[in-house]
Write a protein that holds these residues in place. Sequence first.
Motif, short mmCIF file in Angstrom:
data_model
loop_
_atom_site.label_atom_id
_atom_site.label_comp_id
_atom_site.label_asym_id
_atom_site.label_seq_id
_atom_site.Cartn_x
_atom_site.Cartn_y
_atom_site.Cartn_z
N MET A 277 0.80 -1.21 0.00
CA MET A 277 0.00 0.00 0.00
C MET A 277 0.84 1.27 0.00
O MET A 277 2.05 1.25 0.28
N VAL A 278 0.15 2.37 -0.29
CA VAL A 278 0.72 3.70 -0.25
C VAL A 278 -0.11 4.55 0.70
O VAL A 278 -1.34 4.42 0.75
N GLY A 279 0.53 5.41 1.48
CA GLY A 279 -0.21 6.25 2.40
C GLY A 279 0.44 7.61 2.58
O GLY A 279 1.64 7.78 2.33
N ILE A 280 -0.36 8.59 2.99
CA ILE A 280 0.12 9.93 3.30
C ILE A 280 -0.43 10.31 4.67
O ILE A 280 -1.65 10.37 4.86
N LEU A 281 0.46 10.55 5.63
CA LEU A 281 0.10 10.94 6.98
C LEU A 281 0.32 12.43 7.19
O LEU A 281 1.29 12.99 6.66
N GLN A 282 -0.56 13.05 7.97
CA GLN A 282 -0.41 14.47 8.28
C GLN A 282 -0.07 14.62 9.76
O GLN A 282 -0.96 14.65 10.61
N PRO A 283 1.22 14.71 10.13
CA PRO A 283 1.59 14.83 11.55
C PRO A 283 1.16 16.18 12.13
O PRO A 283 1.02 17.17 11.40
N ASN A 284 0.97 16.19 13.45
CA ASN A 284 0.54 17.43 14.11
C ASN A 284 1.64 18.05 14.97
O ASN A 284 1.40 19.04 15.66
N GLY A 285 2.83 17.47 14.95
CA GLY A 285 3.94 18.03 15.71
C GLY A 285 4.04 17.53 17.13
O GLY A 285 4.99 17.88 17.85
N VAL A 286 3.09 16.70 17.58
CA VAL A 286 3.09 16.15 18.94
C VAL A 286 3.59 14.71 18.89
O VAL A 286 2.92 13.85 18.32
N HIS A 307 -4.35 1.33 -2.34
CA HIS A 307 -3.45 0.52 -3.16
C HIS A 307 -3.72 0.80 -4.63
O HIS A 307 -4.73 1.42 -4.99
N ASN A 308 -2.81 0.36 -5.47
CA ASN A 308 -2.89 0.59 -6.91
C ASN A 308 -3.78 -0.48 -7.56
O ASN A 308 -3.30 -1.53 -7.97
N ALA A 309 -5.06 -0.19 -7.63
CA ALA A 309 -6.00 -1.16 -8.20
C ALA A 309 -5.77 -1.35 -9.70
O ALA A 309 -6.19 -2.37 -10.26
N GLN A 310 -5.10 -0.39 -10.36
CA GLN A 310 -4.80 -0.54 -11.78
C GLN A 310 -3.71 -1.58 -12.02
O GLN A 310 -3.57 -2.09 -13.13
N LEU A 311 -2.95 -1.90 -10.98
CA LEU A 311 -1.83 -2.82 -11.13
C LEU A 311 -2.16 -4.23 -10.64
O LEU A 311 -2.01 -5.21 -11.36
N ASN A 312 -2.61 -4.34 -9.40
CA ASN A 312 -2.82 -5.64 -8.77
C ASN A 312 -4.02 -5.60 -7.84
O ASN A 312 -4.51 -4.52 -7.48
#
Length: 433
Positions: A277-286, A307-312
């Motif tokens: 999978m691929v993910g993007i987290l937004q930290p808050n500094g704490v 996940h990349n549904a176009q691939l797998n």
Amino acid sequence: MRGGRSWAAVVAVAVLLGGCSESSNDEGDGTGKPDGPGPWPTDAVKDWSAAYGLGAGVRSVGVDEAHNVWLLRGDEIGVLRPGDSAPTWTRGVGQAAGGFGRDKKALGSTVICGGEAGRAYVGYHTYELQREVPDKPHAYVPAPGEPHHTQARFDEYQKGDLDVVRLGGDGQVELEEHLWRSVGVSGGKQQLGIRNTNDFHYDEDRSVLTCQRVMRGRDRGDVYIGTNHGVTLIRGLTYNSHRHAAWYANGDSLQAGFNWGLGIGPDGEVLVANDWMVGILQPNGVLEDFDRERTWDGPVPWTYKGHNAQLNSLEAFDYWRAIARTRQGVTWVGSRDFGLWRMDVKDRSSANYTRVTTLPSDNVTALAATDGGEVYVGTEDAGLWRIEDDGQTLSAVSEVKGEHVLQLVYDPTVAPAMLYVLTDAGLTVLREE
């Protein structure tokens, strides 16, 4: 890193991709301009291996806040300080002191990442734990006095993980400590290495695969590591372990994946790419909030996880190995087996993925996005490539020697910015406005 074509080969092809949206933060992240050129040469292209006698076999490079350059070569750590003509090497520090092997503290070293001035973080890998305790996951380690406790099992906490090292006055490297201070219930007083922050019984993060230091912004100085289980945040000598872009097989079996891909986005977001999978987290500094998993809500939410549904199918490995994000909001991911992909997020759990068919390699090893809008693409067998700031034009960077790109480290704290390119042929540094 804009301007002339001195870095790129004459070969250039159009990447047939759609347009990209403009970022709402065109002027950067509000941290101000870099503090001048820094202490290193400003040549547009410089072969550092030749200029500074780095020698063969360097597997990882990092830079700290004082612009000391750290090098990792098996059981040796090298430091090239501003003004030095060659690095000073130190052998057998920390986890490497007793050599490498299954009966040692580590099977080998993996990566080095600079920290505050004169400090670096050194990662190691070891084998995965097998299940020993009935009705408990494989990474469960009983504490002394608990059922099924054995000293041999308890000693597993000491293997792999991360060393924090310091630069001495003579240029030699010394162990500061083996990282062990958790921000959560695993804090304690036992110097055992990285354990799960929310439950000290679990030794899930045993092998460090990659690392990134936050170079600017609110969280400047924070270090993230990608491990065999997820992503851990480190601030100084204290960690919070961990977060992972994971899914459940059969409704109850967590599938986390080895987290090879790791990056810091233009607004401080944490970019995660593992085998699935691929993910993007937004930290808050704490620091204390980092491991509080509530998916789309909570203090550190996923702004994207999918996940990349176009691939797998989700169940099949995509083998993600690298991830980067531009100021225009375009995310790029690289696979060990399936090449380079552009990812345009649609919502929090889905995205359009477009493969770059013009890249002459299926094995992407590293990615780095620059402030100028370019994205550098390292491959295992075709050297270094660059996507121009139009998001479409792909060109080979022929000035960099080597077919196998091991690592890309982008330092925007100086001007011109520096891109450290480590390959099987050595270390080259690129600098250009």
